[in-house]
Each structure stands twice: as structure tokens, then as C-alpha cells.
Write an enzyme that holds these catalytic residues in place. Sequence first.
Site, PDB file in Angstrom:
ATOM      1  CB  CYS A  89      -0.945   0.001   1.197  1.00  0.00           C
ATOM      2  SG  CYS A  89      -1.940  -1.492   1.281  1.00  0.00           S
TER       3      CYS A  89
ATOM      4  CG  HIS B 248      -2.138   4.285   5.067  1.00  0.00           C
ATOM      5  ND1 HIS B 248      -2.077   4.222   3.688  1.00  0.00           N
ATOM      6  CD2 HIS B 248      -2.277   2.997   5.495  1.00  0.00           C
ATOM      7  CE1 HIS B 248      -2.163   2.963   3.301  1.00  0.00           C
ATOM      8  NE2 HIS B 248      -2.293   2.200   4.377  1.00  0.00           N
TER       9      HIS B 248
ATOM     10  CD  GLU C 278      -1.792   7.310   9.417  1.00  0.00           C
ATOM     11  OE1 GLU C 278      -1.545   8.207   8.582  1.00  0.00           O
ATOM     12  OE2 GLU C 278      -2.705   6.454   9.237  1.00  0.00           O
TER      13      GLU C 278
ATOM     14  CE  LYS D  21      -6.302   3.931   2.702  1.00  0.00           C
ATOM     15  NZ  LYS D  21      -5.374   5.051   2.933  1.00  0.00           N
TER      16      LYS D  21
ATOM     17  CG  HIS E 160      -6.654   0.603   1.355  1.00  0.00           C
ATOM     18  ND1 HIS E 160      -5.751   1.326   0.602  1.00  0.00           N
ATOM     19  CD2 HIS E 160      -5.903  -0.068   2.296  1.00  0.00           C
ATOM     20  CE1 HIS E 160      -4.530   1.114   1.052  1.00  0.00           C
ATOM     21  NE2 HIS E 160      -4.600   0.282   2.082  1.00  0.00           N
TER      22      HIS E 160
ATOM     23  CG  PHE F  19      -0.188  -6.351   4.161  1.00  0.00           C
ATOM     24  CD1 PHE F  19      -0.787  -5.587   5.138  1.00  0.00           C
ATOM     25  CD2 PHE F  19      -0.904  -7.419   3.645  1.00  0.00           C
ATOM     26  CE1 PHE F  19      -2.054  -5.872   5.615  1.00  0.00           C
ATOM     27  CE2 PHE F  19      -2.174  -7.728   4.099  1.00  0.00           C
ATOM     28  CZ  PHE F  19      -2.751  -6.960   5.087  1.00  0.00           C
TER      29      PHE F  19
END
Length: 419
Positions: free
Chosen positions: A170, A311, A322, A343, A348, A407
Site C-alpha cells: 500500500c 493512511h 499511525e 478512505k 482503500h 503490508f
Amino acid sequence: MNQPTIAVTGIGTVSPYGVGLSTFWENLIANHSAVNRVEDDQLRKWSPVGARVPDFDPLNFLPKRLAKNTDRFTQLSLVAAKEALTDAQLLKSDGETLVPEVDPDRIGTAIGTAFGGIQSLEAGSEKLATGSAKRVGPRMISKAIPNAASSTISMQYGFHGPSVTYVTACAASANSIGESTFWFFRDDVDFVLAGGADSLWSNVFLSGLRDAGALATKGPDDPTTWSRPFDANRTGMVMGEGSALFVLEPLEHAKARGAHIYAILKGYGASNDAYHDTAPDPEGYSAALAIKRALRSAQLTADDINYVNAHATSTPAGDIAETKALRSIFGEKLDTIPVSSIKGGIGHLLGAAGAIESVASIKALETGIIPATLHCETRDEEVPLDIVPNTSRKQRITTAMSNSFGFGGQNGILIWQAP
């Protein structure tokens, strides 16, 4: 040789709101949700809701042969590329041919993606497994391979500069934008087309995300509200798809040719959590390290940032990690900085997330409107105080930071500044 200041002079966007930059931005600041129930019976078993590009028919944009020989993620990138190149005035009026002043040997392409053409790969696998076909065809690899978007764009326009694909989950499109700027440092290019594309509506991919506990599998009665960044009752991410691409060039080069300058790419930082294959470092240590590096490359301090495009995927672990990273950088000032996640509106976009969220950051700089965090009815007490809840806000900003985390512990931070 000093690193030149990099400007954005063209933007192309295909999002769950539809095709085009204006479509994306107008729906985003109008607080619309592109999330809805998934219509496909098979895919819905894994992901009950999602955000797909509505009514996207590649034949409306691409020649029949090109559409046939490309995966959906490449098709989305081709449409975004044409808009970005046209916006930057690099194409003739036919929309296909480069203007004479542009040297195709000095145009690079950098695309981020999480998986590339996984839909084509899955469709071919299914044909062989079910016996409905004895072969997958000679175009299978070229459709499914992750570098298909970057190489196809280069072939379409005759770009002979570097053509690189970043597959860093991502964070992929944030990395593609940031890393490609070093080509300017080496004087390899005059322009770079950089960003990302993903369309991961695949049974195997969605079932894997569900098994990993990343996808939202339940939510309110209204399916449009399932993507809920920072909300205390969030249950997971909602899948989207799309592409966002930028034309980047040195600021002085852009000024000399009279180009419209959207923003300056002021800073970039990257790091890895080195913690877990799917979960973020819960303390946000390396996310903060990437932010520090971005600030250092921008020659700015935390006090210079007045908007953060988070994010924030709507997963409890990700949102909290975050926040801890941001708190370690900004301290008490974090309570006074708007920190929003788009988002809630578009889900996403995986490998394209960093690019589409940078579009939102740049438009916020340009228009003085900060996009909202939608569907946050009860703010989690552990997340930033000002998440711009539910309604976009008029607020003049000069420097925006866009966060991307993926990831494998991949982190990419971009800092954008008004020209």
C-alpha cells in the site's frame, strides 16, 4: 549537482467516483461515498461492500485490441496517463502524440501497484482448473505481470526513459513518486509520469485479506458507511480500485515552458517496520522514522506541516499505530493539525492509495478545502483530535503531508507544498 525542485504539472485520476480529476475532487469535497454493496455474488462472499470505478468500459477509452490485451489495472492507468499528459500539455490535440518540443528519450514512467494484473491471472487459472480451456494464451503473462502498466504506457507514447514498477504493497505509489525524483538528480529525464494503479477484485486476494482480518465483513445497515477511519466502531478496510498519475518536472523547467504548477513535491521519506508480515509496528516507530526523513529532505520541521492526509485504513491496529507515529513527531501540536482520511469515501486503493491521496492533498493546497473523514460518528479517543469529521472544511493550508503504509512494513511519506 543539486537536487532540483520538483513540480506537479499534470494530474490524471480514475477513482471510485468515476473518470477524471474534477469528478474525483467534486465528489470528495461534497462528502459523497462511493462505497456500496458488491454486486458480484462470488466476490461478495469475501467483501460484502466495496468501491469500484462506476460503469467503466475500457472500450470507451482504448482501442479494442489494446483493451483486449490489458488487465483492468493497466486500463485504469492508461486512462489516468492520458489525462495527466494532456493536462501537462505534453500531447498534441489528437491526444495521442507528443508535442514536438518533448524528447521521448527523457520521459520516465514509475508506477506503483500491489499485485498488478491479478484478475487476468486468476481468470486464466480458473480456465485451466475447470477444463474450460487448454491454454491461457500468449498475452497472459504480459497482462498479469506487475510492470504491465508502466511498460504499456511507455509503449503507447514512445517513452524511452526509465520505466520502473514499485511493488511495495500500500506504499507502492508513494514510493514510485518519491523514488522517481532521483532520476532528475542524475539528469536522466525532463519529465516523469509517476503514481499508481490497482484493481484487486479477485476471489483469492479478497479471501486472503478476509482471512488476515483486514477486510470489513460487517457494518451498519447503510453499506455506504462501512469504511469508517478513526471511528471507535470501525471493523476493517473496504476495497477500492483506481489509478492516479502525476506529471513531474523540475520547477524551473515548468516555469520556462509556462506550465500550470499544481504543487511542489517538497519532501519524501521511506522506511520499513521490520516487525510483521501484515501488522504494523504498534508503536509506529518506523512510520515516524519515514516522516523524519521526509521532513529532513524537505528541510522543514513538524511546525511547518498544517495538514496530514492520513493512511488510516479503518483498521484499529493501523489507525492507532499511525496516530502514535504522528504523536511522536508533532507532540501536543497534533491536537491542532487537521488529520483526515479520504478512505471513508473511496475505500482503500491499495497500491494506488498514496497517489490518489496525494491528489487530495494537492487539491486541498490549491483550493483551500480539506476533505473530510467520512462516517466517523464516534471518534476513537486514541486517534488525532481534529480528524475533520464528516464534512469538508474551508481552511487555507500551505504544506501537506501524505502518509502511506503497507503490508510487510513498507512506509512512504510525501510532503507537498503550494507553489
